[in-house]
Write a protein that holds these residues in place. Structure first.
Motif, mmCIF file in Angstrom:
data_model
loop_
_atom_site.group_PDB
_atom_site.id
_atom_site.type_symbol
_atom_site.label_atom_id
_atom_site.label_comp_id
_atom_site.label_asym_id
_atom_site.label_seq_id
_atom_site.Cartn_x
_atom_site.Cartn_y
_atom_site.Cartn_z
ATOM 1 N N ASN A 168 64.972 40.417 45.056
ATOM 2 C CA ASN A 168 63.891 39.887 44.257
ATOM 3 C C ASN A 168 63.863 40.593 42.705
ATOM 4 O OD1 ASN A 168 61.075 39.941 43.299
ATOM 5 N ND2 ASN A 168 61.088 37.843 44.201
ATOM 6 N N LEU A 169 63.404 39.645 41.859
ATOM 7 C CA LEU A 169 63.460 40.174 40.289
ATOM 8 C C LEU A 169 62.648 41.337 40.250
ATOM 9 C CD1 LEU A 169 64.135 39.590 37.336
ATOM 10 C CD2 LEU A 169 62.104 38.094 37.266
ATOM 11 N N LEU A 170 61.599 41.284 40.888
ATOM 12 C CA LEU A 170 60.904 42.664 40.561
ATOM 13 C C LEU A 170 61.491 43.818 41.262
ATOM 14 C CD1 LEU A 170 57.109 41.046 41.206
ATOM 15 C CD2 LEU A 170 58.293 41.590 39.149
ATOM 16 N N TYR A 185 69.251 31.485 36.083
ATOM 17 C CA TYR A 185 69.428 32.359 36.836
ATOM 18 C C TYR A 185 68.300 33.559 37.013
ATOM 19 C CZ TYR A 185 74.436 31.158 36.388
ATOM 20 O OH TYR A 185 75.612 30.398 36.361
ATOM 21 N N THR A 186 67.560 33.764 36.059
ATOM 22 C CA THR A 186 66.471 34.598 36.248
ATOM 23 C C THR A 186 65.174 33.850 36.856
ATOM 24 O OG1 THR A 186 66.933 35.288 33.868
ATOM 25 C CG2 THR A 186 64.759 35.946 34.887
ATOM 26 N N THR A 187 65.017 32.694 36.962
ATOM 27 C CA THR A 187 64.257 31.981 37.811
ATOM 28 C C THR A 187 64.805 32.055 39.322
ATOM 29 O OG1 THR A 187 65.159 29.970 37.288
ATOM 30 C CG2 THR A 187 63.141 30.440 36.174
ATOM 31 N N THR A 188 65.981 31.977 39.523
ATOM 32 C CA THR A 188 66.537 31.998 40.882
ATOM 33 C C THR A 188 66.297 33.485 41.543
ATOM 34 O OG1 THR A 188 68.610 30.415 40.178
ATOM 35 C CG2 THR A 188 68.841 32.009 42.344
ATOM 36 N N LEU A 189 66.528 34.476 40.584
ATOM 37 C CA LEU A 189 65.885 35.847 41.032
ATOM 38 C C LEU A 189 64.500 35.920 41.267
ATOM 39 C CD1 LEU A 189 68.001 38.078 38.761
ATOM 40 C CD2 LEU A 189 68.548 37.491 41.225
ATOM 41 N N ALA A 190 63.704 35.105 40.708
ATOM 42 C CA ALA A 190 62.431 35.408 40.878
ATOM 43 C C ALA A 190 61.920 34.685 42.139
ATOM 44 C CB ALA A 190 61.618 34.468 39.711
ATOM 45 N N VAL A 191 62.546 33.622 42.682
ATOM 46 C CA VAL A 191 62.135 33.106 44.106
ATOM 47 C C VAL A 191 62.813 33.711 45.271
ATOM 48 C CG1 VAL A 191 61.750 30.972 42.676
ATOM 49 C CG2 VAL A 191 63.993 31.443 43.875
ATOM 50 N N ARG A 192 63.598 34.604 44.815
ATOM 51 C CA ARG A 192 64.431 35.313 46.130
ATOM 52 C C ARG A 192 63.426 35.885 46.875
ATOM 53 N NH1 ARG A 192 70.638 36.737 44.480
ATOM 54 N NH2 ARG A 192 71.710 34.683 44.704
ATOM 55 N N GLN A 193 63.722 36.647 47.983
ATOM 56 C CA GLN A 193 62.906 37.559 48.626
ATOM 57 C C GLN A 193 63.686 38.876 49.153
ATOM 58 O OE1 GLN A 193 59.769 36.729 49.327
ATOM 59 N NE2 GLN A 193 60.080 34.626 48.607
ATOM 60 N N GLY A 194 62.930 39.971 49.100
ATOM 61 C CA GLY A 194 63.684 41.238 49.724
ATOM 62 C C GLY A 194 64.342 41.996 48.649
#
Length: 444
Positions: free
Chosen positions: A156-158, A144-153
């Motif tokens: 996104n994880l950051l 799940y954390t890696t899924t958030l890392a590749v999301r946009q907008g």
């Protein structure tokens, strides 16, 4: 060719441009003709050729939808009471049955967690609760954390860490210590005390949902909770009667305090989880728990449990037990937000009361436990309490002075006027998923 009846040709009046247009295009649009006043005939509508078009009632199909009033309903239909089958169908709806089934799936996962832990501790002397939780958080991080890392907008994880990193950090620590305290309590108190005091999570969730989620309950909800706790007490009484192994209980007061502390932290974590999955997203919750959970549990593992981990006699059987534990734990964490979103944190915790009964049924074959009819009575009592609780929907009082909607941050905000007294609005909720979007509220 000349007509056989020239007098008919001479008697026919000349055609107007409107008649010629209607003959050439017989399908005249009826949309301007349907705007008919409630009384009297409609005025003629000018056509494109400048000629009036008169309304023809035959052009509109007959209306077949009739409005039923109290006068034309038969008296026997008004006075007829619902049958027993209709009442049962009204209570046992599809949403209720699905919610009960999903809750029992969670209980079976907890049963698997308990069985694998029991084999690790008693057969292989691998007392590593922090390491077992660490494996689960690592799996959550990888998925799940890696899924958030590749999301946009904004998802996104950051972007999430910039807005509310400290909130998820506190929630991660709470979740880690809740698991650790309850498991640690088994070393100091009896199994009966752990089973009874672990039910303290239910009043904690009720109070936190009332004050922070603004959930309002009805009489049926409190009756259902009471029936579930009665079934739990029946199961503990059966344990005492059959003489089930109760544990050492060397320092019972310390163990009881650990259970109460762990149950309180569980309640806080579950209420926060309900708010996040219903207002933000399930992937965001699991991704943040995986990030901070793996970080802090790794630190705790290095400080507290590194010596115990070195004593584990590693072989394929122990490895298989660790894999089974991690799979059940990962399934529980991944599936619980889905069930909470459909129902509530309170309903989920009531469903989890049957996990101990499933463990007892498995223990009858695996560990040769003694059987008692009170176990079946306690199981059906808990299920009855679940039905009573879930048969009536709760409602949420949304007070604009305290309620904030964090969903869709890019949407327009609605300003609440400060003149006059603000009255809280009430929104009824059901077991189904919410489909309507609410406007964000800015509190002045």
């Amino acid at each position: 060719r000349r007509s056989a009846h020239p007098e008919q040709v001479l008697a026919r009046p000349p055609q107007t441009p409107c008649q010629q247009s209607s003959l050439s295009n017989p399908r005249v649009p009826l949309s301007p003709l349907l705007r008919v006043a409630s009384s009297g005939s409609p005025p003629p509508v000018p056509s494109a050729a400048g000629c009036p078009l008169h309304f023809n009632p035959a052009m509109i199909p007959e209306q077949r939808n009739h409005v039923a009033t109290i006068e034309n309903i038969p008296a026997e239909a008004i006075n007829a009471s619902p049958t027993l089958l209709q009442r049962i169908r009204k209570v046992f709806t599809r949403e209720l049955l699905v919610s009960l089934a999903l809750g029992q799936v969670l209980s079976l996962l907890i049963c698997g967690i308990g069985l694998t832990s029991k084999y690790l501790v008693e057969d292989f002397h691998a007392n590593t609760p922090v390491f077992q939780s660490f494996l689960n958080y690592i799996l959550l991080f990888l998925v799940y954390t890696t899924t958030l890392a590749v999301r946009q907008g904004e998802e996104n994880l950051l972007a999430i860490l910039k807005r509310r990193w400290w909130k998820y950090m506190i929630l991660g620590v709470i979740d880690i210590e809740a698991n650790y305290l309850v498991i640690k309590a088994y070393q100091y108190t009896t199994l009966t005390s752990v089973q009874l005091l672990d039910c303290f999570v239910i009043p904690v969730v009720l109070l936190l949902s009332w004050f922070f989620l603004l959930v309002r309950y009805k009489a049926f909800h409190f009756i259902g909770v009471g029936v579930c706790l009665l079934g739990m007490g029946c199961m503990v009484g059966a344990d005492v009667l059959v003489g089930r192994h109760q544990g050492a209980g060397d320092n019972k007061l310390l163990g009881d305090l650990l259970v109460l502390s762990g149950a309180t932290l569980y309640g806080i974590s579950n209420v926060c989880e309900e708010f996040i999955v219903k207002n933000l997203s399930r992937v965001e919750f699991l991704g943040m728990i995986g990030l901070f959970g793996s970080f802090f549990s790794g630190i705790q593992l290095a400080i507290i449990e590194h010596k115990e981990l070195l004593k584990v006699p590693w072989d394929w059987q122990i490895g298989l037990l660790y894999v089974g534990f991690s799979a059940c734990m990962f399934g529980l964490y991944s599936f619980m937000p889905v069930v909470i979103k459909r129902s509530s944190a309170t309903a989920v915790n009531l469903s989890l009361l049957t996990a101990d009964i499933y463990s007892l049924f498995c223990g009858l074959f695996l560990f040769h436990y003694k059987f008692s009819g009170l176990y079946l009575l306690s199981f059906f009592t808990i299920i009855l309490g679940l039905i009573l609780y879930s048969s009536t929907s709760t409602y949420v009082a949304q007070d604009p002075r305290v309620y904030k909607q964090f969903r869709n941050p890019a949407g327009p905000a609605v300003d609440i006027p400060t003149t006059g007294q603000l009255e809280p609005s009430v929104t009824y909720s059901s077991l189904g998923q919410e489909t309507e979007e609410e406007a964000r509220v800015r509190v002045p």
